[in-house]
Scaffold this motif. Structure first.
Motif, PDB file in Angstrom:
ATOM      1  N   MET A  54       0.843  -1.206   0.000  1.00  0.00           N
ATOM      2  CA  MET A  54       0.000   0.000   0.000  1.00  0.00           C
ATOM      3  C   MET A  54       0.875   1.253   0.000  1.00  0.00           C
ATOM      4  SD  MET A  54      -3.287  -0.800   0.151  1.00  0.00           S
ATOM      5  CE  MET A  54      -4.056   0.607   0.908  1.00  0.00           C
ATOM      6  N   HIS A  55       1.892   1.248   0.833  1.00  0.00           N
ATOM      7  CA  HIS A  55       2.778   2.407   0.957  1.00  0.00           C
ATOM      8  C   HIS A  55       3.525   2.651  -0.352  1.00  0.00           C
ATOM      9  CE1 HIS A  55       5.517   4.648   3.997  1.00  0.00           C
ATOM     10  NE2 HIS A  55       5.403   5.309   2.891  1.00  0.00           N
ATOM     11  N   ARG A  56       4.122   1.612  -0.851  1.00  0.00           N
ATOM     12  CA  ARG A  56       4.997   1.748  -2.018  1.00  0.00           C
ATOM     13  C   ARG A  56       4.231   2.042  -3.308  1.00  0.00           C
ATOM     14  NH1 ARG A  56      10.719   1.369  -3.218  1.00  0.00           N
ATOM     15  NH2 ARG A  56      10.862   0.659  -5.340  1.00  0.00           N
ATOM     16  N   PHE A  57       3.117   1.329  -3.515  1.00  0.00           N
ATOM     17  CA  PHE A  57       2.443   1.418  -4.808  1.00  0.00           C
ATOM     18  C   PHE A  57       1.195   2.300  -4.806  1.00  0.00           C
ATOM     19  CE2 PHE A  57       4.709  -2.669  -4.696  1.00  0.00           C
ATOM     20  CZ  PHE A  57       5.637  -2.391  -5.678  1.00  0.00           C
ATOM     21  N   ILE A  58       0.442   2.339  -3.726  1.00  0.00           N
ATOM     22  CA  ILE A  58      -0.772   3.152  -3.678  1.00  0.00           C
ATOM     23  C   ILE A  58      -0.446   4.579  -3.231  1.00  0.00           C
ATOM     24  CG2 ILE A  58      -3.075   3.407  -2.686  1.00  0.00           C
ATOM     25  CD1 ILE A  58      -2.829   0.936  -4.485  1.00  0.00           C
ATOM     26  N   LEU A  59       0.221   4.715  -2.090  1.00  0.00           N
ATOM     27  CA  LEU A  59       0.505   6.052  -1.564  1.00  0.00           C
ATOM     28  C   LEU A  59       1.517   6.826  -2.399  1.00  0.00           C
ATOM     29  CD1 LEU A  59       0.602   5.360   2.278  1.00  0.00           C
ATOM     30  CD2 LEU A  59      -1.294   6.200   0.896  1.00  0.00           C
ATOM     31  N   HIS A  60       2.296   6.115  -3.192  1.00  0.00           N
ATOM     32  CA  HIS A  60       3.290   6.794  -4.023  1.00  0.00           C
ATOM     33  C   HIS A  60       2.891   6.878  -5.489  1.00  0.00           C
ATOM     34  CE1 HIS A  60       6.800   7.404  -1.334  1.00  0.00           C
ATOM     35  NE2 HIS A  60       6.119   6.541  -0.603  1.00  0.00           N
ATOM     36  N   GLY A  61       1.697   6.382  -5.844  1.00  0.00           N
ATOM     37  CA  GLY A  61       1.404   6.393  -7.262  1.00  0.00           C
ATOM     38  C   GLY A  61      -0.044   6.530  -7.672  1.00  0.00           C
ATOM     39  N   VAL A  62      -0.986   6.460  -6.768  1.00  0.00           N
ATOM     40  CA  VAL A  62      -2.396   6.502  -7.141  1.00  0.00           C
ATOM     41  C   VAL A  62      -3.064   7.707  -6.481  1.00  0.00           C
ATOM     42  CG1 VAL A  62      -4.590   5.254  -7.034  1.00  0.00           C
ATOM     43  CG2 VAL A  62      -2.462   3.978  -7.367  1.00  0.00           C
ATOM     44  N   GLN A  63      -3.703   8.535  -7.299  1.00  0.00           N
ATOM     45  CA  GLN A  63      -4.445   9.672  -6.757  1.00  0.00           C
ATOM     46  C   GLN A  63      -5.820   9.190  -6.295  1.00  0.00           C
ATOM     47  OE1 GLN A  63      -3.309  12.471  -5.970  1.00  0.00           O
ATOM     48  NE2 GLN A  63      -1.451  12.610  -7.179  1.00  0.00           N
ATOM     49  N   PRO A  64      -6.394   9.704  -5.264  1.00  0.00           N
ATOM     50  CA  PRO A  64      -5.993  10.847  -4.453  1.00  0.00           C
ATOM     51  C   PRO A  64      -5.035  10.475  -3.324  1.00  0.00           C
ATOM     52  CG  PRO A  64      -8.107  10.101  -3.677  1.00  0.00           C
ATOM     53  CD  PRO A  64      -7.723   9.215  -4.845  1.00  0.00           C
ATOM     54  N   PHE A  65      -4.704   9.183  -3.200  1.00  0.00           N
ATOM     55  CA  PHE A  65      -3.884   8.734  -2.078  1.00  0.00           C
ATOM     56  C   PHE A  65      -2.504   9.368  -2.081  1.00  0.00           C
ATOM     57  CE2 PHE A  65      -6.784   5.326  -3.340  1.00  0.00           C
ATOM     58  CZ  PHE A  65      -7.609   5.319  -2.219  1.00  0.00           C
ATOM     59  N   GLN A  66      -1.911   9.550  -3.248  1.00  0.00           N
ATOM     60  CA  GLN A  66      -0.595  10.169  -3.341  1.00  0.00           C
ATOM     61  C   GLN A  66      -0.640  11.601  -2.803  1.00  0.00           C
ATOM     62  OE1 GLN A  66       1.105  10.149  -7.263  1.00  0.00           O
ATOM     63  NE2 GLN A  66       3.042  11.015  -6.577  1.00  0.00           N
ATOM     64  N   CYS A  67      -1.682  12.320  -3.145  1.00  0.00           N
ATOM     65  CA  CYS A  67      -1.841  13.692  -2.656  1.00  0.00           C
ATOM     66  C   CYS A  67      -1.975  13.703  -1.133  1.00  0.00           C
ATOM     67  CB  CYS A  67      -3.052  14.334  -3.306  1.00  0.00           C
ATOM     68  SG  CYS A  67      -3.366  16.011  -2.753  1.00  0.00           S
ATOM     69  N   TRP A  68      -2.784  12.790  -0.607  1.00  0.00           N
ATOM     70  CA  TRP A  68      -2.961  12.712   0.850  1.00  0.00           C
ATOM     71  C   TRP A  68      -1.639  12.377   1.534  1.00  0.00           C
ATOM     72  CZ3 TRP A  68      -7.791   9.077   0.523  1.00  0.00           C
ATOM     73  CH2 TRP A  68      -8.867   9.806   0.015  1.00  0.00           C
ATOM     74  N   TYR A  69      -0.887  11.485   0.922  1.00  0.00           N
ATOM     75  CA  TYR A  69       0.411  11.096   1.478  1.00  0.00           C
ATOM     76  C   TYR A  69       1.382  12.274   1.478  1.00  0.00           C
ATOM     77  CZ  TYR A  69       4.724   8.471   2.122  1.00  0.00           C
ATOM     78  OH  TYR A  69       5.925   8.006   2.582  1.00  0.00           O
ATOM     79  N   GLU A  70       1.360  13.051   0.391  1.00  0.00           N
ATOM     80  CA  GLU A  70       2.224  14.226   0.320  1.00  0.00           C
ATOM     81  C   GLU A  70       1.830  15.260   1.381  1.00  0.00           C
ATOM     82  OE1 GLU A  70       1.801  15.286  -3.792  1.00  0.00           O
ATOM     83  OE2 GLU A  70       3.125  13.648  -4.445  1.00  0.00           O
ATOM     84  N   ILE A  71       0.535  15.414   1.611  1.00  0.00           N
ATOM     85  CA  ILE A  71       0.072  16.317   2.667  1.00  0.00           C
ATOM     86  C   ILE A  71       0.567  15.809   4.026  1.00  0.00           C
ATOM     87  CG2 ILE A  71      -1.968  17.126   3.921  1.00  0.00           C
ATOM     88  CD1 ILE A  71      -3.427  17.114   1.179  1.00  0.00           C
ATOM     89  N   HIS A  72       0.478  14.503   4.227  1.00  0.00           N
ATOM     90  CA  HIS A  72       0.940  13.901   5.486  1.00  0.00           C
ATOM     91  C   HIS A  72       2.419  14.218   5.732  1.00  0.00           C
ATOM     92  CE1 HIS A  72       1.870  10.928   8.539  1.00  0.00           C
ATOM     93  NE2 HIS A  72       2.699  10.327   7.711  1.00  0.00           N
ATOM     94  N   HIS A  73       3.240  14.116   4.700  1.00  0.00           N
ATOM     95  CA  HIS A  73       4.666  14.379   4.898  1.00  0.00           C
ATOM     96  C   HIS A  73       5.009  15.861   4.845  1.00  0.00           C
ATOM     97  CE1 HIS A  73       6.453  10.565   5.753  1.00  0.00           C
ATOM     98  NE2 HIS A  73       5.485  10.043   5.028  1.00  0.00           N
TER      99      HIS A  73
END
Length: 182
Positions: A61-80
């Motif tokens: 999930m971290h590697r492929f969803i949070l780093h490559g699929v919107q809107p999750f990537q955007c949420w992950y970037e906000i988190h960091h």
């Protein structure tokens, strides 16, 4: 706070931890009093399988969803971008995902007690990860390796140390101390 909000209040964050603790405690008590002795070894194996499968699931999930699929990537970037903000998956969503993708298939393939054992392993690992992730972002003084020093997956290495190091090395992630943000 809205039911599906990604941003938590301190009390909502605490309620999530307590809720998972109560669900896990209830499942443990149910298994202790409901499981025939003959099935205890099978349940232990499924618990351990669920616990370690959770690590692999979280990595994927971290590697492929949070780093490559919107809107999750955007949420992950906000988190960091805001690492100390209380951002996370709403409990209703995380519990629904565990129930739908772990408990239900295990129930359809096996029986109730074995499905509960597998789900319990996944849930314990998820709670462990969530608490450790919270600590990594909010209890900085206790970390041996600061997440900002990691070039790849900043918070994950400190959270699961050896297990994550192995996954990242096997799957090609570099743990150099550079500016490479992959």
């Amino acid at each position: 706070m809205a039911l599906f909000s990604l941003e938590y209040s301190k009390s909502a964050c605490l309620i999530d931890f307590i809720s998972y603790g109560l669900v896990i405690s209830g499942l443990i008590i149910y298994l202790i009093f409901s499981a025939p002795f003959i099935h205890r070894f099978e349940m232990l194996v499924l618990f351990v399988l669920g616990f370690f499968a959770s690590t692999l699931i979280e990595y994927g999930m971290h590697r492929f969803i949070l780093h490559g699929v919107q809107p999750f990537q955007c949420w992950y970037e906000i988190h960091h971008a805001r690492p100390t903000a209380l951002l996370g998956t709403p409990i209703i969503l995380s519990m629904a995902l565990i129930a739908f993708f772990a408990f239900l298939p295990a129930l359809l393939l096996g029986d109730l007690l074995l499905a509960i054992a597998l789900t319990l392993g996944l849930s314990c690992a998820y709670l462990f990860f969530t608490l450790t992730h919270y600590a990594a972002h909010h209890w900085r003084a206790y970390l041996v390796v600061k997440p900002e020093k990691m070039a790849c997956q900043p918070s994950s290495f400190s959270e699961k140390s050896l297990v994550f190091w192995c996954y990242y090395r096997v799957l090609g992630c570099n743990f150099s101390y550079g500016d490479d943000k992959r």
